[in-house]
Enzyme design. Structure first.
Site, PDB file in Angstrom:
ATOM      1  N   ASP A 239      13.135  24.060 -33.838  1.00 33.55           N
ATOM      2  CA  ASP A 239      14.321  24.252 -34.661  1.00 33.55           C
ATOM      3  C   ASP A 239      13.978  23.820 -36.088  1.00 33.55           C
ATOM      4  OD1 ASP A 239      17.190  24.687 -35.118  1.00 33.55           O
ATOM      5  OD2 ASP A 239      17.216  22.516 -35.427  1.00 33.55           O
TER       6      ASP A 239
ATOM      7  N   CYS B 117       3.024   1.752   3.036  1.00 35.93           N
ATOM      8  CA  CYS B 117       4.246   0.931   3.007  1.00 35.93           C
ATOM      9  C   CYS B 117       5.353   1.678   2.268  1.00 35.93           C
ATOM     10  CB  CYS B 117       3.999  -0.397   2.296  1.00 35.93           C
ATOM     11  SG  CYS B 117       2.644  -1.393   2.939  1.00 35.93           S
TER      12      CYS B 117
ATOM     13  N   CYS C 184       0.833  -1.194   0.000  1.00 33.82           N
ATOM     14  CA  CYS C 184       0.000   0.000   0.000  1.00 33.82           C
ATOM     15  C   CYS C 184       0.871   1.247   0.000  1.00 33.82           C
ATOM     16  CB  CYS C 184      -0.923   0.017   1.216  1.00 33.82           C
ATOM     17  SG  CYS C 184      -0.019   0.116   2.792  1.00 33.82           S
TER      18      CYS C 184
END
Length: 749
Positions: free
Chosen positions: A443, A23, A20
């Protein structure tokens, strides 16, 4: 945590037993407490990505830190290496074990539920049968939850599994107590299912079905999560599996088949039709069409001949090729792509930080709320059964699975899908940038144009033969090394065949070239070289010269035997998709600006052809970064698209850097997004994919937060049956998983 030095190293550590978001927070906190360590833990991949100073911390320190948080660290093996991609996929636990527990639990829970919820099925001593059915479900089926909760408790911590374990065990043991010491154990006792628990009950209610159904629901949710995480990682796993396994090396004229791992730079290897190119290299013999779609996302095979570069894992479609290996192992394009994708997947988006901070305190707060709920209803006099039911509902409904999955799973799917489409998102922080960008600097050369000059046309004075003119002009230009001259020579050779030799060749620096071809003295270059001013040109040549300049082409004059006879124009070809890319950038609400070192008239001609209104021209390579800063100073959030080494400072300076993948390694390294195909439409697709991934993350987080904010108070009031709480919790995770997996359908079209 000390600042990680520039000499820092990286290691990917599998932490398989995190379940989870809380954790994740605990493991990160322990790792980052070490000196010289910067760690990020990803819940979806169950991997800790650790940058560290080897003089201050090492592998043993990481193992101890993870262990002190209550989890188990698995270090990469020596064979895999510290940056092994295998770890990421190994760390996503196999759903097979969960599947077995789920099937057995579901088989036992079905009759248990039918008996408990329908009084017609309740025979004498049915309570004891229900106890027998529920016990293996709660204790064996729910063992992963209980084991994880116990391990966390030993380290003074709590996790999502703590809530599940306490909730299911509370329901089970309360029922056991009511069965042994209360009215629920009476022979012939009947019980019916109530959507909202009644307040009048005391010890005549059993919640064995609640404990079993909740355990089964949560096992189902966990199983679908794990399976979905494997599916989410399939894109990168497939990418890693693309490479050839064996290669036919040519040594001393002999062909030898060896594993790709034995290939070294400089080796010559054979690629037959239908085979994969073993590694990055240059074609030294043969020609063929090569399918690079697995790398670039482009479906049309690319023609390759001697001198052309080929990419490892591309497929030889037709002819026989001999290739010289230039890059092997971790240096190949495929390996670099995989590394970039993995780094993106193991990082954290800024939007995830809020979820992490909430998760760190979420479980303890929920435990307090559950105890408060239990105490309140007991004091209020609603009965112990009702109080237990409400408290269990709070514990079950609050499990923050969806919160933990919201960001990493969407990121896993989005970046993996991008890799298959030739779009590399360098890190999760890029997602936020794509939302804010309002201006795109492009560019010109190599980005909106191909970067390759081609013969655009030749205009002749009346009475001059085209083929003869191309032979004479092409021959003298062929003797020059100037790019424009070589373009003219190549175009002439393609049209008229072999070119005659040139004598008395002279290179007039900055003006053009001269030489003698088949008895004719040829001059090709500026008006001053051919002996006239522009006002002295024949009308048709003067018009052609002006038209070429208006089109953004470079034009030169050609004279022989003392007379100006031709205008030859060359041009950097605009990519066929550039105009569409500009149109789609505008549809995204972005303002495109052309950035180039070319003359203003040339730049505006190209800009006009592709639909760009604003042009910044005559910019030296070193000044491109200044152009980006200037736009930023005006309050614009700037994306820069470029391909060359001279673009890399501007790519780094921009709020969002997009490099054309056919460009230089330096530009790719400096950018945030890489377009492997080299197609400017990829810039549009990359921004769309990034925004779609960010949108999915926010949808997931919104749902996860909303779900908890709404349903926790409902559970505290006692209006939510624990069974429905378990179902809702599992469904919330499945929603987040399903919503994230929608990104697999993203397409560049």
């Amino acid at each position: 945590m000390d600042t990680v030095t520039e000499n820092s190293q990286h290691i990917a550590i599998a932490v398989d037993d995190i379940n989870c978001a809380s954790c994740v927070s605990k493991v990160e906190k322990k790792l980052n407490a070490l000196d010289g360590v910067d760690a990020s833990v990803n819940f979806a991949t169950k991997t800790a990505s650790v940058n560290f100073d080897p003089e201050l911390a090492g592998s043993d320190d990481f193992v101890r830190a993870v262990d002190s948080a209550g989890y188990t660290a698995t270090l990469p093996t020596e064979h895999e290496g510290a940056d092994s991609h295998d770890h990421m996929h190994h760390s996503v636990a196999s759903p097979n074990a969960l599947k077995h527990r789920l099937i057995v639990s579901a088989i036992l829970t079905l009759p248990l539920t039918l008996i408990s919820m329908n009084s017609a099925f309740q025979f004498e001593y049915w309570q004891w049968v229900v106890l027998a059915l529920a016990t293996p479900v709660v204790f064996w089926g729910g063992l992963p939850f209980h084991r994880s909760a116990l391990k966390a408790a030993r380290h003074g911590a709590s996790t999502m599994d703590t809530l599940i374990s306490i909730g299911t065990l509370a329901a089970f043991f309360w029922s056991l107590y009511a069965l042994l010491f209360g009215d629920a154990g009476e022979i012939g006792m009947k019980m019916t299912f109530e959507l909202v628990p009644g307040k009048s009950h005391s010890l005549d209610q059993l919640y064995f079905e609640t404990a079993a159904i909740v355990t089964t629901f949560l096992l189902a949710g966990r199983f679908f999560e794990e399976r979905a995480k494997r599916r989410a990682g399939d894109a990168l796993k497939a990418l890693l599996d693309l490479g050839a396994k064996d290669v036919s090396i040519l040594r001393d004229g002999n062909e030898t088949k060896v594993p790709v791992a034995e290939l070294t730079a400089g080796d010559h290897f054979l690629v037959r039709p239908g085979e994969k190119v073993a590694t990055d290299g240059v074609v030294i013999e043969g020609s063929s069409a090569v399918d690079e779609s697995l790398i670039t996302g482009e479906s049309i095979p690319v023609e390759k001949a001697e001198g052309d570069r080929v990419v490892g894992a591309s497929v030889n479609a037709s002819g026989r090729l001999v290739v010289e290996a230039t890059r092997v192992g971790s240096e190949t394009a495929l390996a670099q792509i995989s590394r970039l994708v993995e780094e993106a997947q193991t990082g954290k988006a800024p939007v995830q930080r809020l979820a992490d901070r909430i998760s760190a305190v979420f479980v303890p707060v929920v435990l307090v709320l559950a105890v408060t709920t239990l105490a309140f209803w007991l004091i209020e006099g609603s009965g112990s059964s009702f109080a237990i039911s409400a408290a269990v509902s709070v514990l079950i409904i609050a499990c923050p699975c969806a919160l933990g999955l919201a960001t990493p799973l969407a990121l896993l799917v989005g970046t993996g899908r991008g890799a298959r489409l030739g779009l590399l998102i360098k890190g999760p922080q890029v997602l936020e940038s794509t939302r804010k960008v309002d201006t795109v600097l492009l560019d010109k050369t190599g980005t909106v144009t191909t970067g390759r000059m081609e013969l655009a046309g030749i205009t002749l004075v009346s009475g001059t033969d085209r083929a003869e003119a191309l032979r004479l002009v092409g021959a003298v230009e062929d003797a020059s090394e100037h790019p424009i001259a070589q373009t003219i020579a190549t175009g002439a050779r393609e049209e008229v065949g072999e070119l005659p030799p040139v004598t008395d060749f002279v290179n007039r620096e900055g003006s053009g070239v001269e030489g003698t071809v088949e008895g004719h003295r040829i001059a090709v270059g500026k008006p001053s070289l051919v002996g006239v001013g522009t006002d002295g040109l024949p009308a048709e040549l003067d018009s052609a010269l002006e038209a070429a300049r208006a089109e953004g082409q470079t034009a030169v004059l050609a004279a022989w035997d003392g007379e100006v006879r031709a205008v030859v124009a060359v041009a950097d070809t605009v990519r066929p998709t550039s105009a569409r890319a500009i149109e789609e950038l505008k549809e995204l609400g972005l303002e495109p600006i052309l950035l180039t070192g070319d003359h203003d008239s040339t730049a505006r001609a190209v800009a006009g052809r592709i639909g760009i209104d604003e042009v910044i021209s005559e910019v030296l390579p070193a000044d491109k970064v200044g152009a980006v800063k200037d736009q930023q100073a005006r309050g614009r959030v700037v994306a820069m698209v470029g391909d060359g080494v001279n673009d890399s400072p501007a790519l780094a300076q921009a709020d969002l850097g997009l490099s054309i993948g056919t460009g230089s390694d330096v530009a790719i390294e400096a950018s945030d997004l890489t377009l492997i195909s080299g197609d400017p439409l990829g810039a549009v697709a990359a921004i769309r994919l990034s925004r779609a991934t960010l949108r999915t993350i926010k949808q997931n987080l919104f749902f996860a937060f909303l779900y908890n904010v709404i349903l926790i108070p409902v559970a505290m009031t006692g209006l939510l049956n624990p069974i429905l709480a378990g179902a809702a919790m599992a469904l919330s995770s499945i929603f987040v998983v399903g919503n994230s997996l929608r990104l697999r359908a993203f397409d560049v079209g």
